[in-house]
Design an enzyme around this catalytic site. Structure first.
Site: not given
Ligand code: BG6
Length: 444
Positions: A13, A15, A19, A188, A249, A369, A378-379, A397
């Site tokens: 995949g 192209s 990728a 993630y 995620h 975050r 921590m608030k 922070d």
């Molecule tokens: C992907 C999704 O798994 O994660 C996308 O298919 C999304 O729709 C992307 O934009 C977000 O990833 P990140 O790492 O930019 O938060």
């Protein structure tokens, strides 16, 4: 370079968007940081489009250098030279036979020929072609491995559409490859602050007694993006925000936030604890789901005119166990919102017998975050500095950019790809390489 085999990374995949935007840049950064193994390494792209090696290289070139990698163009050119391209379809023998021939041609190290060649097939493809591609790889591109060689495949979500199709896909791939050869990745899990969750939770005494229903009011896991489908409408419309973001995620993040301490850091033991969390999640109530679609979504020419696919969802999950009974886990995800952010907010209960009227000013909250600008804060309530005895909400922070100046935070994909091959080939042969050992020990 020791003569000890060869690693071929094959991006199927090649192209496509994934990728170009993620896989090749991650490989490039690994290359620049010296994280490709110190053996012969070749990278192959495979896709249907009929283009030359140089055309593929030119398509990728512009995505390699980002603001975090000011790599000299010399590195870019050297890296691009590692890449060769083969075109072919995803379900016919011819292309894969050609691919095998091409890989074998470059596996010149003596040991590769004798069986220590490592082939990593990265499927940057839609899941509908996983079974046929895996069949072709199994049939035409496997090498005998008797000297520590292997063949591995990497797949990403969406892994099916529902339980039935995911199980079917798993069994189809499972008939072709052994489980340790299959890497199902979720990027993630490669994010710095997601990786940090285990350390945070299980290496800090002060979180241990607080991390439960007695102290926590609710947990919010939020993903927002400030752009829409951007040409990916065809894919997105088939899946929607729940399958695109929440089911994979955000659920992975939820598992790491909610699970019990694993008995060790072995992947299987972490997986066991995650599975227990998922098994404890109660069926979702209709009234605890909100779905939406952003205005203009259907203007995307790749989206059907009458689509009602959600681009926004809020879902409340309830975990039925001793630690979490009664604590809502609020998962929110949306595209084309007003900002880009992914974070975990752990909101604590009010202080009982509050004598300062803190409630009005806000609760204790612990925020992680994930992006952009990784941070944890921590608030908490403090006395307003000055002569009066009044309270104010403030923050402890830990902002990564300030605290870890000069440290480059790896992209999620870099970490995941690195985990799919052994950066030190000696270890898989049960020899120890002094150069690579510290790297291996760090990784463990
Ligand atoms: C992907 C999704 O798994 O994660 C996308 O298919 C999304 O729709 C992307 O934009 C977000 O990833 P990140 O790492 O930019 O938060």
């Amino acid at each position: 370079v020791p003569e000890i085999g060869c690693l071929s990374i094959i991006v199927l995949g090649a192209s496509g968007d994934l990728a170009k935007k993620k896989t090749f840049p991650a490989l490039f950064h690994l290359y620049c940081q010296g994280f490709l193994p110190p053996i012969e390494v070749h990278i192959f792209g495979y896709a249907r489009t009929k283009i030359s090696d140089d055309e593929l290289r030119n398509r990728i070139r512009g995505y390699l250098v980002s603001e975090r990698s000011a790599s000299p163009s010399k590195d870019v050119s050297k890296f691009l030279q590692l890449i060769k391209y083969v075109s072919g379809s995803y379900d016919a023998a011819e292309g894969f036979q050609m691919l095998d021939k091409e890989i074998s041609k470059h596996e010149t190290s003596k040991n590769s020929l004798e069986g220590s060649s490592r082939r990593l097939f990265y499927l940057a493809l839609p899941p509908s072609v996983y079974p046929s591609v895996c069949r072709m790889i199994r049939r035409y591109c496997m090498k005998k491995s008797n000297l520590g060689g292997w063949t591995r495949i990497v797949v990403e979500k969406p892994f099916g559409r529902d339980l039935g199709s995911a199980e079917e896909l798993s069994s189809q791939i499972g008939e072709l490859f052994d489980e340790p050869q299959i890497y199902r990745i979720d990027h993630y899990l490669g994010k710095e602050l997601v990786q940090n969750l285990l350390v945070l939770r299980f290496a800090n005494r002060f979180f241990l007694p607080l991390w439960n229903r007695d102290n926590i009011d609710n947990v919010q896991i939020v993903f927002r993006e400030d752009f829409g489908t951007e040409g990916r409408g065809g894919y997105f419309d088939e899946y929607g925000i729940i399958r695109d973001i929440i089911q994979n995620h955000l659920l992975q993040v939820l598992c790491l936030v909610a699970m019990e301490k694993p008995v060790s850091l072995k992947p299987e033991r972490i997986r066991d604890e995650k599975v227990k969390v998922l098994q404890s999640v109660l069926p979702i109530k209709d009234e605890e789901v909100v779905l939406g679609q952003y205005e203009g979504y259907r203007d995307d020419p790749t989206v059907p005119d009458h689509s009602n696919t959600p681009t926004f969802a809020t879902v409340i999950l309830r975990i039925h166990n001793e630690r979490w009974e009664g604590v809502p886990f609020i998962l929110k995800a949306g595209k084309a919102l007003n900002s880009r952010k992914a974070e975990i907010r752990v909101q604590f209960k009010d202080v009982p017998g509050d004598i300062f009227k803190c409630k009005k000013q806000g609760r204790n909250e612990f925020v992680i975050r994930l992006q952009p600008s990784e941070a944890m804060y921590m608030k908490l309530m403090v006395k307003q500095p000055g002569l009066e005895m009044s309270t104010v909400q403030s923050e402890l922070d830990l902002s990564y950019r300030q605290r870890y100046q000069g440290v480059t935070i790896p992209e999620a994909y870099e970490r995941l790809i690195l985990d799919t091959y052994d950066p030190c080939p000696f270890l898989s042969l049960k020899y120890y390489c002094l150069q690579c050992l510290p790297l291996q020990l760090d990784k463990r």
